[in-house]
Design a protein around this motif. Structure first.
Motif, mmCIF file in Angstrom:
data_model
loop_
_atom_site.group_PDB
_atom_site.id
_atom_site.type_symbol
_atom_site.label_atom_id
_atom_site.label_comp_id
_atom_site.label_asym_id
_atom_site.label_seq_id
_atom_site.Cartn_x
_atom_site.Cartn_y
_atom_site.Cartn_z
ATOM 1 N N ALA A 95 0.757 -1.281 -0.084
ATOM 2 C CA ALA A 95 -0.059 -0.128 -0.030
ATOM 3 C C ALA A 95 0.647 1.400 0.096
ATOM 4 O O ALA A 95 0.669 2.185 -0.935
ATOM 5 N N LEU A 96 1.785 1.213 0.721
ATOM 6 C CA LEU A 96 3.149 2.421 0.706
ATOM 7 C C LEU A 96 3.617 2.506 -0.624
ATOM 8 O O LEU A 96 3.731 3.514 -1.058
ATOM 9 N N ALA A 97 3.900 1.565 -1.312
ATOM 10 C CA ALA A 97 4.418 1.555 -2.498
ATOM 11 C C ALA A 97 3.623 2.131 -3.629
ATOM 12 O O ALA A 97 3.976 2.893 -4.430
ATOM 13 N N ALA A 98 2.334 1.670 -3.423
ATOM 14 C CA ALA A 98 1.307 2.229 -4.386
ATOM 15 C C ALA A 98 1.137 3.704 -4.100
ATOM 16 O O ALA A 98 0.598 4.317 -5.089
ATOM 17 N N ARG A 99 1.257 4.215 -2.875
ATOM 18 C CA ARG A 99 0.937 5.699 -2.601
ATOM 19 C C ARG A 99 2.256 6.608 -3.079
ATOM 20 O O ARG A 99 1.857 7.643 -3.150
ATOM 21 N N VAL A 132 12.740 -1.200 1.339
ATOM 22 C CA VAL A 132 13.722 -1.221 2.173
ATOM 23 C C VAL A 132 14.301 0.441 2.044
ATOM 24 O O VAL A 132 14.588 0.828 3.441
ATOM 25 N N ASN A 133 14.023 1.375 1.157
ATOM 26 C CA ASN A 133 14.047 2.733 1.244
ATOM 27 C C ASN A 133 13.274 3.222 2.398
ATOM 28 O O ASN A 133 13.487 4.303 2.935
ATOM 29 N N ALA A 134 11.980 2.621 2.225
ATOM 30 C CA ALA A 134 10.970 3.187 3.315
ATOM 31 C C ALA A 134 11.420 2.989 4.511
ATOM 32 O O ALA A 134 11.211 3.750 5.498
ATOM 33 N N VAL A 135 11.756 1.881 4.896
ATOM 34 C CA VAL A 135 12.369 1.505 6.369
ATOM 35 C C VAL A 135 13.708 2.328 6.509
ATOM 36 O O VAL A 135 13.669 2.731 7.571
#
Length: 105
Positions: free
Chosen positions: A15-19, A43-46
């Motif tokens: 969901a985060l990747a889609a946003r 991994v970048n989001a983490v």
């Protein structure tokens, strides 16, 4: 961490990747974005979440008025949980790779 929790984390990562804004499409095959790109985004989001938690902790240590202890603790717990989920996904991927490599053809 149970399978249900891991599935929920994976769903949240998707969901985060889609946003998030997607980069220019690259030739990665018929799937479009590709699994590698999705994994890299996760991994970048983490990493970003861990950096934000670290910055909040440093701001709290400097006695910045806009940063409270509960805010720092929640941020640290979120980044810790995200990291643990990433490690679990990595472990699952490695196990799947090992299972495939051990298959007899």
């Amino acid at each position: 961490m149970s399978d249900m929790q891991i599935q929920q984390v994976i769903h949240q990562m998707r969901a985060l990747a889609a946003r998030s804004p997607t980069p220019a499409p690259q030739a990665e095959g018929p799937a479009g974005t590709g699994f590698g790109a999705l994994l890299q985004q996760s991994v970048n989001a983490v990493s970003k979440q861990q950096a934000e938690a670290s910055q909040l902790a440093e701001a709290f240590q400097r006695n910045d008025p806009g940063v409270s202890l509960p805010q720092v603790m929640v941020s640290m717990q979120k980044s810790s949980l995200a990291f643990e989920a990433t490690v679990q996904v990595r472990n699952r991927l490695l196990q799947a790779y090992q299972d495939i490599m051990n298959m007899q053809v």
